[in-house]
Write a protein that holds these residues in place. Sequence first.
Motif, PDB file in Angstrom:
ATOM      1  N   GLU B 220     -21.716 -29.647 -30.485  1.00  0.00           N
ATOM      2  CA  GLU B 220     -22.057 -28.328 -29.947  1.00  0.00           C
ATOM      3  C   GLU B 220     -22.604 -28.528 -28.551  1.00  0.00           C
ATOM      4  N   ILE B 221     -22.398 -27.550 -27.696  1.00  0.00           N
ATOM      5  CA  ILE B 221     -22.989 -27.580 -26.355  1.00  0.00           C
ATOM      6  C   ILE B 221     -23.917 -26.379 -26.227  1.00  0.00           C
ATOM      7  N   LEU B 222     -25.142 -26.661 -25.843  1.00  0.00           N
ATOM      8  CA  LEU B 222     -26.138 -25.603 -25.693  1.00  0.00           C
ATOM      9  C   LEU B 222     -26.598 -25.541 -24.245  1.00  0.00           C
ATOM     10  N   ILE B 223     -26.724 -24.333 -23.727  1.00  0.00           N
ATOM     11  CA  ILE B 223     -27.298 -24.168 -22.396  1.00  0.00           C
ATOM     12  C   ILE B 223     -28.597 -23.414 -22.535  1.00  0.00           C
ATOM     13  N   ARG B 224     -29.616 -23.977 -21.929  1.00  0.00           N
ATOM     14  CA  ARG B 224     -30.931 -23.341 -21.950  1.00  0.00           C
ATOM     15  C   ARG B 224     -31.298 -23.038 -20.509  1.00  0.00           C
ATOM     16  N   ARG B 225     -31.448 -21.762 -20.242  1.00  0.00           N
ATOM     17  CA  ARG B 225     -31.727 -21.316 -18.888  1.00  0.00           C
ATOM     18  C   ARG B 225     -33.224 -21.132 -18.667  1.00  0.00           C
ATOM     19  N   TYR B 226     -33.656 -21.276 -17.426  1.00  0.00           N
ATOM     20  CA  TYR B 226     -35.058 -21.101 -17.051  1.00  0.00           C
ATOM     21  C   TYR B 226     -35.191 -19.915 -16.110  1.00  0.00           C
ATOM     22  N   LYS B 227     -36.325 -19.245 -16.183  1.00  0.00           N
ATOM     23  CA  LYS B 227     -36.625 -18.224 -15.190  1.00  0.00           C
ATOM     24  C   LYS B 227     -36.929 -18.937 -13.869  1.00  0.00           C
ATOM     25  N   PRO B 228     -36.172 -18.624 -12.832  1.00  0.00           N
ATOM     26  CA  PRO B 228     -36.285 -19.406 -11.586  1.00  0.00           C
ATOM     27  C   PRO B 228     -37.475 -18.998 -10.726  1.00  0.00           C
ATOM     28  N   MET B 239     -31.933 -17.373 -25.924  1.00  0.00           N
ATOM     29  CA  MET B 239     -30.731 -18.050 -25.465  1.00  0.00           C
ATOM     30  C   MET B 239     -29.609 -17.813 -26.456  1.00  0.00           C
ATOM     31  N   VAL B 240     -28.397 -18.054 -25.970  1.00  0.00           N
ATOM     32  CA  VAL B 240     -27.248 -18.044 -26.863  1.00  0.00           C
ATOM     33  C   VAL B 240     -27.338 -19.316 -27.694  1.00  0.00           C
ATOM     34  N   ALA B 241     -27.437 -19.162 -29.003  1.00  0.00           N
ATOM     35  CA  ALA B 241     -27.671 -20.312 -29.880  1.00  0.00           C
ATOM     36  C   ALA B 241     -26.383 -20.859 -30.466  1.00  0.00           C
ATOM     37  N   HIS B 242     -25.325 -20.076 -30.384  1.00  0.00           N
ATOM     38  CA  HIS B 242     -24.080 -20.543 -30.981  1.00  0.00           C
ATOM     39  C   HIS B 242     -22.887 -19.779 -30.437  1.00  0.00           C
ATOM     40  N   THR B 243     -21.894 -20.513 -30.005  1.00  0.00           N
ATOM     41  CA  THR B 243     -20.588 -19.900 -29.727  1.00  0.00           C
ATOM     42  C   THR B 243     -19.568 -20.547 -30.659  1.00  0.00           C
ATOM     43  N   GLY B 244     -19.574 -21.876 -30.722  1.00  0.00           N
ATOM     44  CA  GLY B 244     -18.649 -22.541 -31.624  1.00  0.00           C
ATOM     45  C   GLY B 244     -18.862 -24.035 -31.626  1.00  0.00           C
TER      46      GLY B 244
ATOM     47  N   PRO D 235     -24.669 -21.050 -37.220  1.00  0.00           N
ATOM     48  CA  PRO D 235     -25.936 -20.628 -36.620  1.00  0.00           C
ATOM     49  C   PRO D 235     -25.872 -19.176 -36.167  1.00  0.00           C
ATOM     50  N   GLU D 236     -27.034 -18.541 -36.125  1.00  0.00           N
ATOM     51  CA  GLU D 236     -27.116 -17.206 -35.531  1.00  0.00           C
ATOM     52  C   GLU D 236     -26.608 -17.283 -34.086  1.00  0.00           C
ATOM     53  N   ASP D 237     -26.103 -16.174 -33.578  1.00  0.00           N
ATOM     54  CA  ASP D 237     -25.571 -16.154 -32.216  1.00  0.00           C
ATOM     55  C   ASP D 237     -26.661 -16.391 -31.169  1.00  0.00           C
ATOM     56  N   ARG D 238     -27.818 -15.890 -31.430  1.00  0.00           N
ATOM     57  CA  ARG D 238     -28.910 -15.998 -30.474  1.00  0.00           C
ATOM     58  C   ARG D 238     -30.153 -16.560 -31.139  1.00  0.00           C
ATOM     59  N   MET D 239     -31.033 -17.079 -30.327  1.00  0.00           N
ATOM     60  CA  MET D 239     -32.290 -17.560 -30.880  1.00  0.00           C
ATOM     61  C   MET D 239     -33.403 -17.363 -29.860  1.00  0.00           C
ATOM     62  N   VAL D 240     -34.623 -17.416 -30.360  1.00  0.00           N
ATOM     63  CA  VAL D 240     -35.774 -17.428 -29.474  1.00  0.00           C
ATOM     64  C   VAL D 240     -35.822 -18.814 -28.836  1.00  0.00           C
ATOM     65  N   ALA D 241     -35.704 -18.864 -27.516  1.00  0.00           N
ATOM     66  CA  ALA D 241     -35.595 -20.147 -26.831  1.00  0.00           C
ATOM     67  C   ALA D 241     -36.930 -20.646 -26.318  1.00  0.00           C
ATOM     68  N   HIS D 242     -37.908 -19.753 -26.263  1.00  0.00           N
ATOM     69  CA  HIS D 242     -39.200 -20.189 -25.726  1.00  0.00           C
ATOM     70  C   HIS D 242     -40.307 -19.239 -26.139  1.00  0.00           C
ATOM     71  N   THR D 243     -41.361 -19.793 -26.681  1.00  0.00           N
ATOM     72  CA  THR D 243     -42.593 -19.027 -26.845  1.00  0.00           C
ATOM     73  C   THR D 243     -43.682 -19.700 -26.017  1.00  0.00           C
ATOM     74  N   GLY D 244     -43.797 -21.015 -26.136  1.00  0.00           N
ATOM     75  CA  GLY D 244     -44.795 -21.712 -25.347  1.00  0.00           C
ATOM     76  C   GLY D 244     -44.723 -23.204 -25.563  1.00  0.00           C
ATOM     77  N   PHE D 245     -45.456 -23.919 -24.731  1.00  0.00           N
ATOM     78  CA  PHE D 245     -45.571 -25.364 -24.874  1.00  0.00           C
ATOM     79  C   PHE D 245     -46.864 -25.678 -25.625  1.00  0.00           C
ATOM     80  N   LEU D 246     -46.778 -26.604 -26.547  1.00  0.00           N
ATOM     81  CA  LEU D 246     -47.965 -27.062 -27.264  1.00  0.00           C
ATOM     82  C   LEU D 246     -48.467 -28.340 -26.626  1.00  0.00           C
ATOM     83  N   ILE D 247     -49.769 -28.412 -26.435  1.00  0.00           N
ATOM     84  CA  ILE D 247     -50.393 -29.631 -25.932  1.00  0.00           C
ATOM     85  C   ILE D 247     -51.501 -30.020 -26.913  1.00  0.00           C
TER      86      ILE D 247
END
Lengths: 272, 272, 272, 272
Positions: B220-228, B239-244, D235-247
């Motif tokens: 699987e290939i996952l892309i995780r984007r950041y707020k710039p 994020m998109v968690a699954h396409t195929g 997998p679900e099409d979308r997921m929560v990609a970020h809530t926070g970093f744990l330290i």
Amino acid sequence: MPKPGDLIILAGPKGKRHLFLLEESKGLHTQDGSIQAEDIMAAPFGGTVNSHLGRPYRLIRPTIFDLIKGLKRQTQILYPKEIGYICLKLGIGPGCRVIEAGGGSGSMTMALSWFAGLEGQVYSYERRPEFSELCRKNLQRAGLGGNVRQFQKDIEEGFEQSGVDALFLDVRTPWDYLGQAAAALAKGAPIGFLVPTVNQVSQLLSGLERSDFTDPEVMEILIRRYKPVPERLRPEDRMVAHTGFLIFARQQDRDWSAEETVRPTSYHGDDI
Amino acid sequence: MPKPGDLIILAGPKGKRHLFLLEESKGLHTQDGSIQAEDIMAAPFGGTVNSHLGRPYRLIRPTIFDLIKGLKRQTQILYPKEIGYICLKLGIGPGCRVIEAGGGSGSMTMALSWFAGLEGQVYSYERRPEFSELCRKNLQRAGLGGNVRQFQKDIEEGFEQSGVDALFLDVRTPWDYLGQAAAALAKGAPIGFLVPTVNQVSQLLSGLERSDFTDPEVMEILIRRYKPVPERLRPEDRMVAHTGFLIFARQQDRDWSAEETVRPTSYHGDDI
Amino acid sequence: MPKPGDLIILAGPKGKRHLFLLEESKGLHTQDGSIQAEDIMAAPFGGTVNSHLGRPYRLIRPTIFDLIKGLKRQTQILYPKEIGYICLKLGIGPGCRVIEAGGGSGSMTMALSWFAGLEGQVYSYERRPEFSELCRKNLQRAGLGGNVRQFQKDIEEGFEQSGVDALFLDVRTPWDYLGQAAAALAKGAPIGFLVPTVNQVSQLLSGLERSDFTDPEVMEILIRRYKPVPERLRPEDRMVAHTGFLIFARQQDRDWSAEETVRPTSYHGDDI
Amino acid sequence: MPKPGDLIILAGPKGKRHLFLLEESKGLHTQDGSIQAEDIMAAPFGGTVNSHLGRPYRLIRPTIFDLIKGLKRQTQILYPKEIGYICLKLGIGPGCRVIEAGGGSGSMTMALSWFAGLEGQVYSYERRPEFSELCRKNLQRAGLGGNVRQFQKDIEEGFEQSGVDALFLDVRTPWDYLGQAAAALAKGAPIGFLVPTVNQVSQLLSGLERSDFTDPEVMEILIRRYKPVPERLRPEDRMVAHTGFLIFARQQDRDWSAEETVRPTSYHGDDI
């Protein structure tokens, strides 16, 4: 059938792959015994060659993917998971004129040379002579590089080209060269960066805000592999969790947006 | 400067992008007012055009990435995150001869046409006439497709080509067409698949074990984007968690490996 | 200050940790020299003890997390990333009565014993005597287990309890024991499962559809660690990509939903 | 069977869940018709109640997980995926004394109260009166909080406790309160933090290096859910990609390690 000078892969029964340059009268020594060059040259691609111990090795014609994976490296290389996306994102294709800087061992250079084709042109900047030479050798070994011009110089002084279609910058402090990059690019053309740390991402984003670039995007690409066993299908136990962050932007003369400070924080969250 | 028939992007001050075919005397209506075709044609790429309300829109030359993202779709499309990797993995490049089946709206067809270039050849199979037509239109609109031959037929009957460099199969039951695929491919050439469910992955892997293919890989290939935002850098919330799932293999005449049943469960875990 | 019989951690200057049971007149041998038991007993938690070579070792009181990580194992263990979530999801807490089956080395048993507290009760089923014994030893060593009753029997025959608050099943074919599990659980109580392959997930989901359970959920938990270097912050290069899939459901007498076949495919996508 | 004052869940045939406080003579209005309080009180947990339109609703006893998910919120809350791990990592359990600061709506407070049990003690600091009050209400509604003492004050002035077993800090600038935190913790005791941006992670790590803490760890927890359909598992099409970093870190008097500057960059990559 392969001939001397071809890069070929011989894949053993256990899955081990040997990528090498076929030479007249120079075979391959494997854990399953030795294989004669003449036997290789008598076999079709997709066929098999037996070692002197009678073990079958498959003869494979390497793809650009195999060539990148098999290059000789002295540096951290860019990986296919990033390369494929970068090339698509930057619009690299036949006839394209593209600059890259910080080529290192040449994995990106190989991909750019491959996709740009004979009508394209790749300008590869690398300050350190040893990497410049390594990149040259890797290109030559892969039968690529006819469309590559290498520049062994510091990009601080600027690039020698202008109006190029795209630019990829793989250096430690990319924010130091944004002016030079903007000057080399065609108006509105895309640029890409790869940096390993979040601190660099942050500093680069700040630099982009003050430079002739717009539409910044930041992302990571992750590949998760599965064990290919149909009745016990599951992800691999471990994966590569980080190679680097990708940043993309477009050249845009700054004066335009002086008063436009909208920050595109999530405008294309599905832009995958 | 753009001319009628060009596909262009106009990007508004808020980040909204309009990808459209420029036509003589036909402008664009935006939320910031209307923009005249003649004004667009008088602006340089990378420059700006003002709407009748004085709002600046940037004129952008779309890359292949933009074209794929902007195609008209009636189906689930392949996304750049997969397309770039697939093209690299299958060795698509200038001069390549490649078959794809199940093209749908044509996002993969566009990429194959782009990378294969004028010397290459793309054979695109699609059973359903409405998708075949949609794909044709999307190619034409993007200025691509000169190297594409479309076949509106059921691949059950086999492909009309042989010895092709690569094949990509994006159909619901790919295991039903492995014989046809092996017959069309050059010996040892790579094949790729995309399926959405793990059940399909499992069934395809079983099929590959009984067919003229070897070296199966699943990923699987996952892309995780950041707020710039440099001073508050963080991943996007969602994020998109699954396409195929992507599956790759190589053509290999089966008789060879009759007694070799080694399963490469993790031999290239770093093959990213 | 620690006393004989305490489980303690000594952490060396390079980060290496030693988790062990403190015994009268039995010190620790480290790569930095040996440490006397009496010196340890004279040091406060959070303080340091010097080895005979003068190297400082920190004395740490282990948390339940450390105890789980440090248990002696002969099996694949459940990891904290799953354990914490499972305990919360199943509602484990002080006073809870819970069954687990397939305990293996006892990592889950330790956590259940910890969270259930003295008023709670953990019923741990494990067919294999060697694992039952290992689990017992691990509990004892950690100062836990006072609230644990171990059953060394095949759960095929059913559980000896009824009306328990929760049940966790970590066995190879959980679908074979759904009737037994439903009989042991309080009406409406939650159940959890862990299986490593997608084939097992699929088979378990099919089993749940035919059994006295409802509200199936399937998920994976991933932990991605970062190198804790403030000025070069980045994810670790590699990560654990898979331990297992978690499945949860609730007991629900089947007759109720005979005609209700709605499948909750995505009703709580944010239920994280 | 539920009684007035109980928090209960009624789950409709389509999967919709209603978490609410049962009150004498006050029923529930649903999209499937209204349900009488007396009918609810006559039904067993795990059983069903019919709406006046004859639609069956399941009566569920909420677990701590459901309570956390169902709290009334005015702030970003901590999610179970983090809460479970944090509690395990910080060693929260029956009898534990723990401080939390920045409680917000109270999701973490609820979990701490639950796991600490009647013999434990939770000290919850929250500067803003409206959140302090909201947290109090959420605890009360959930039948928790008997072991919670709330402090509505600025932690700048320090915590009122000392020698606590663990501390969790969920504030915007945690680096400003490290001295106060170290003073409140037992020697060697664990501390946890959650921050949303990488800039904060970086700044916190710098702060920890200068403070009485050691063994910093940084991580993210991701949950990826699957559509629970056995024959089309994906997998679900979308997921929560970020809530926070744990330290996480441990209290450690700084003088000890004055000359020990080893940075544990990757010593427990598998510490999941």
